[in-house]
Structures are given as C-alpha cells and as structure tokens.
Design a protein around this motif. Structure first.
Motif, PDB file in Angstrom:
ATOM      1  N   THR A  21      56.258  39.896  33.647  1.00 22.24           N
ATOM      2  CA  THR A  21      55.798  40.359  34.957  1.00 22.24           C
ATOM      3  C   THR A  21      56.859  41.089  35.770  1.00 22.24           C
ATOM      4  O   THR A  21      56.546  41.631  36.830  1.00 22.24           O
ATOM      5  CB  THR A  21      55.287  39.170  35.789  1.00 22.24           C
ATOM      6  OG1 THR A  21      56.362  38.237  36.024  1.00 22.24           O
ATOM      7  CG2 THR A  21      54.159  38.456  35.084  1.00 22.24           C
ATOM      8  N   ILE A  24      49.011  36.229  41.394  1.00 15.46           N
ATOM      9  CA  ILE A  24      47.961  35.707  40.517  1.00 15.46           C
ATOM     10  C   ILE A  24      48.339  35.902  39.049  1.00 15.46           C
ATOM     11  O   ILE A  24      48.215  34.984  38.226  1.00 15.46           O
ATOM     12  CB  ILE A  24      46.617  36.394  40.829  1.00 15.46           C
ATOM     13  CG1 ILE A  24      46.134  36.014  42.232  1.00 15.46           C
ATOM     14  CG2 ILE A  24      45.570  36.031  39.779  1.00 15.46           C
ATOM     15  CD1 ILE A  24      44.917  36.770  42.693  1.00 15.46           C
ATOM     16  N   LEU A  25      48.824  37.106  38.719  1.00 18.50           N
ATOM     17  CA  LEU A  25      49.211  37.391  37.338  1.00 18.50           C
ATOM     18  C   LEU A  25      50.360  36.488  36.898  1.00 18.50           C
ATOM     19  O   LEU A  25      50.337  35.920  35.794  1.00 18.50           O
ATOM     20  CB  LEU A  25      49.617  38.863  37.210  1.00 18.50           C
ATOM     21  CG  LEU A  25      50.175  39.283  35.841  1.00 18.50           C
ATOM     22  CD1 LEU A  25      49.111  39.115  34.762  1.00 18.50           C
ATOM     23  CD2 LEU A  25      50.675  40.726  35.893  1.00 18.50           C
ATOM     24  N   SER A  26      51.367  36.339  37.754  1.00 15.35           N
ATOM     25  CA  SER A  26      52.527  35.522  37.417  1.00 15.35           C
ATOM     26  C   SER A  26      52.130  34.063  37.207  1.00 15.35           C
ATOM     27  O   SER A  26      52.583  33.413  36.253  1.00 15.35           O
ATOM     28  CB  SER A  26      53.575  35.634  38.532  1.00 15.35           C
ATOM     29  OG  SER A  26      54.696  34.831  38.247  1.00 15.35           O
ATOM     30  N   THR A  27      51.263  33.542  38.080  1.00 11.40           N
ATOM     31  CA  THR A  27      50.809  32.164  37.938  1.00 11.40           C
ATOM     32  C   THR A  27      50.019  31.971  36.650  1.00 11.40           C
ATOM     33  O   THR A  27      50.200  30.972  35.935  1.00 11.40           O
ATOM     34  CB  THR A  27      49.941  31.760  39.143  1.00 11.40           C
ATOM     35  OG1 THR A  27      50.693  31.933  40.344  1.00 11.40           O
ATOM     36  CG2 THR A  27      49.494  30.321  39.043  1.00 11.40           C
ATOM     37  N   PHE A  28      49.142  32.924  36.340  1.00 12.43           N
ATOM     38  CA  PHE A  28      48.344  32.835  35.119  1.00 12.43           C
ATOM     39  C   PHE A  28      49.232  32.851  33.878  1.00 12.43           C
ATOM     40  O   PHE A  28      49.071  32.011  32.980  1.00 12.43           O
ATOM     41  CB  PHE A  28      47.348  33.994  35.058  1.00 12.43           C
ATOM     42  CG  PHE A  28      46.629  34.104  33.738  1.00 12.43           C
ATOM     43  CD1 PHE A  28      45.580  33.253  33.429  1.00 12.43           C
ATOM     44  CD2 PHE A  28      47.023  35.042  32.796  1.00 12.43           C
ATOM     45  CE1 PHE A  28      44.923  33.345  32.204  1.00 12.43           C
ATOM     46  CE2 PHE A  28      46.385  35.136  31.568  1.00 12.43           C
ATOM     47  CZ  PHE A  28      45.331  34.288  31.272  1.00 12.43           C
ATOM     48  N   VAL A  29      50.177  33.802  33.830  1.00  9.76           N
ATOM     49  CA  VAL A  29      51.061  33.907  32.669  1.00  9.76           C
ATOM     50  C   VAL A  29      51.885  32.641  32.510  1.00  9.76           C
ATOM     51  O   VAL A  29      52.016  32.100  31.408  1.00  9.76           O
ATOM     52  CB  VAL A  29      51.983  35.141  32.796  1.00  9.76           C
ATOM     53  CG1 VAL A  29      53.052  35.136  31.705  1.00  9.76           C
ATOM     54  CG2 VAL A  29      51.173  36.420  32.722  1.00  9.76           C
ATOM     55  N   GLN A  42      48.084  40.298  43.793  1.00  8.36           N
ATOM     56  CA  GLN A  42      47.794  40.483  42.376  1.00  8.36           C
ATOM     57  C   GLN A  42      48.969  40.036  41.510  1.00  8.36           C
ATOM     58  O   GLN A  42      48.775  39.416  40.450  1.00  8.36           O
ATOM     59  CB  GLN A  42      47.461  41.951  42.078  1.00  8.36           C
ATOM     60  CG  GLN A  42      46.129  42.405  42.635  1.00  8.36           C
ATOM     61  CD  GLN A  42      46.251  42.986  44.030  1.00  8.36           C
ATOM     62  OE1 GLN A  42      47.053  42.525  44.831  1.00  8.36           O
ATOM     63  NE2 GLN A  42      45.454  43.994  44.326  1.00  8.36           N
ATOM     64  N   ASN A  82      57.497  34.352  31.535  1.00  9.74           N
ATOM     65  CA  ASN A  82      56.781  34.917  32.675  1.00  9.74           C
ATOM     66  C   ASN A  82      57.583  36.038  33.325  1.00  9.74           C
ATOM     67  O   ASN A  82      57.035  37.093  33.667  1.00  9.74           O
ATOM     68  CB  ASN A  82      56.501  33.809  33.685  1.00  9.74           C
ATOM     69  CG  ASN A  82      55.862  34.323  34.954  1.00  9.74           C
ATOM     70  OD1 ASN A  82      54.890  35.072  34.915  1.00  9.74           O
ATOM     71  ND2 ASN A  82      56.396  33.931  36.098  1.00  9.74           N
ATOM     72  N   TYR A 129      49.665  29.628  31.415  1.00 11.44           N
ATOM     73  CA  TYR A 129      49.147  29.853  30.059  1.00 11.44           C
ATOM     74  C   TYR A 129      50.243  29.577  29.030  1.00 11.44           C
ATOM     75  O   TYR A 129      50.012  28.856  28.039  1.00 11.44           O
ATOM     76  CB  TYR A 129      48.636  31.283  29.921  1.00 11.44           C
ATOM     77  CG  TYR A 129      48.114  31.607  28.543  1.00 11.44           C
ATOM     78  CD1 TYR A 129      46.832  31.237  28.162  1.00 11.44           C
ATOM     79  CD2 TYR A 129      48.923  32.268  27.621  1.00 11.44           C
ATOM     80  CE1 TYR A 129      46.357  31.520  26.887  1.00 11.44           C
ATOM     81  CE2 TYR A 129      48.454  32.556  26.343  1.00 11.44           C
ATOM     82  CZ  TYR A 129      47.176  32.184  25.985  1.00 11.44           C
ATOM     83  OH  TYR A 129      46.714  32.460  24.719  1.00 11.44           O
TER      84      TYR A 129
END
Length: 199
Positions: A52, A7-12, A4, A48, A15
């Motif tokens: 995160t 995924i969050l780190s990659t998305f942030v 998780q 990021n 983006y």
C-alpha cells in the motif's frame, strides 16, 4: 483518498494476518501464542506497507501540495514518475532498467522508517504488560478492572507513539519530498500537517 487508503490498508493487513495465523496453526499444530502472534502481526505489517505504500505516498504528496495548486491523482502519479527522469537517453538496456527502477523507487520513498514502524505494536504490547505488572492488585481481585485496563492501554499506546515519533516524522517528511529533496510546496521547510502523522 485517505479513507480509501485506510480501508485498503486495513483489508490487506487483516487478510495477510489471518492467512499467516492459519498457516502457523496448520504447520505447528498448536494455537498461536503471544510471541508468535507478535511476529505474525509484524510480518503482516511489512507486507501491508510494501503493497500500500505507493498509494500512501501519492496521498501524502497530494496533502502537502499548496492549496490552489493541488494536482489530480493521475497528475501526481505522473509527477512522481518524472521526478527521476534523466535528460539523456539511456545508452544501454541496463541503464534503461536502472532508470525505470529509480522512477519506481519514488513510490516507496520512506520505506525504511515505515518498516521500522512495525515495531510500534511490539513496544505497545511490552509496555502494556510491564504496566500491568507494576500496578498492584487488591488481594480480593485477580484482574484489573475496566478503568485500570483502559488507563494502562492508553499509557502504553502513548509511550509507543512517543518512542516511534521520530520514525513517523521521518516517514512523512521523506514521502512528501519532491525532486531534489525539496517538499511539495517548494519552500525550504514547508509545514507538514499534523493530520499526516498517525497517532
């Protein structure tokens, strides 16, 4: 939780990176070239990390906790929050605010080496370009082939990781420290799993 977090780190990251690229192109009315692109990527990395890192700290502390004594996610949040707790009640609003800030800072422990690690892509790209220039091409070719490109990319990534490894180690050790500078396991120098060190 590691999945998780990834995924969050990659998305942030992507983006923020995409938003910065669009803003750059809109303001300067030209495509993003190499050096601005490197700067925008570093800026996205900084944002990021700031967003995160609390979750990263919690996950790291959970991973270094002794087997059989690993707390839940909510318990680890409470442990981190109470590590900076003072016995006496704050005498003023200023002291109370400082106490809250000290508690919150536990979730960003190791921030400095983490921010310095945003230099890793810059070292990687610089090493990649330098190695491409050092490897001569046959007269009939203008570009390196797939095998050569893969080898250059692998070596440049290896060099960037070696040069920034002390920062990676410092970040992991600082994030896994418990109260009083001791680590999650309670020993003087507990083992830190190599799985915590990104390669």
């Amino acid at each position: 939780l590691k999945l998780q977090l990834s995924i969050l780190s990659t998305f942030v990251y992507f983006y923020v990176y995409s938003s910065l690229k669009r803003s750059f192109a809109r303001v300067f009315k030209r495509p993003v070239t190499f050096l601005p692109n490197l700067l925008l990527a570093s800026m996205a990395g900084v944002v990021n990390i700031l967003i995160t890192m609390p979750l990263d700290t919690i996950v790291t502390r959970l991973q270094v906790a002794p087997r059989g004594q690993r707390p839940s996610f909510q318990e680890m949040v409470r442990i981190l929050w109470e590590e900076q707790q003072q016995q006496q009640q704050p005498a003023s609003q200023k002291q109370a605010l400082l106490q809250i800030l000290r508690r919150l800072s536990r979730f960003w422990h190791g921030l400095l080496p983490a921010l310095l690690l945003t230099s890793n892509p810059a070292i990687n790209y610089a090493a990649y370009d330098a190695m491409k220039a050092l490897i001569p091409l046959p007269p009939q070719r203008k570009h390196h082939n797939v095998k050569e490109t893969f080898l250059i990319g692998m070596l440049s990534k290896f060099l960037a990781t070696i040069l920034t490894y002390p920062l990676i180690r410092a970040k992991v050790m600082m994030m896994s420290e418990g109260k009083g500078g001791r680590k999650g396991g309670g020993d003087d120098e507990p083992e830190v799993s190599l799985s915590l060190i990104p390669i």
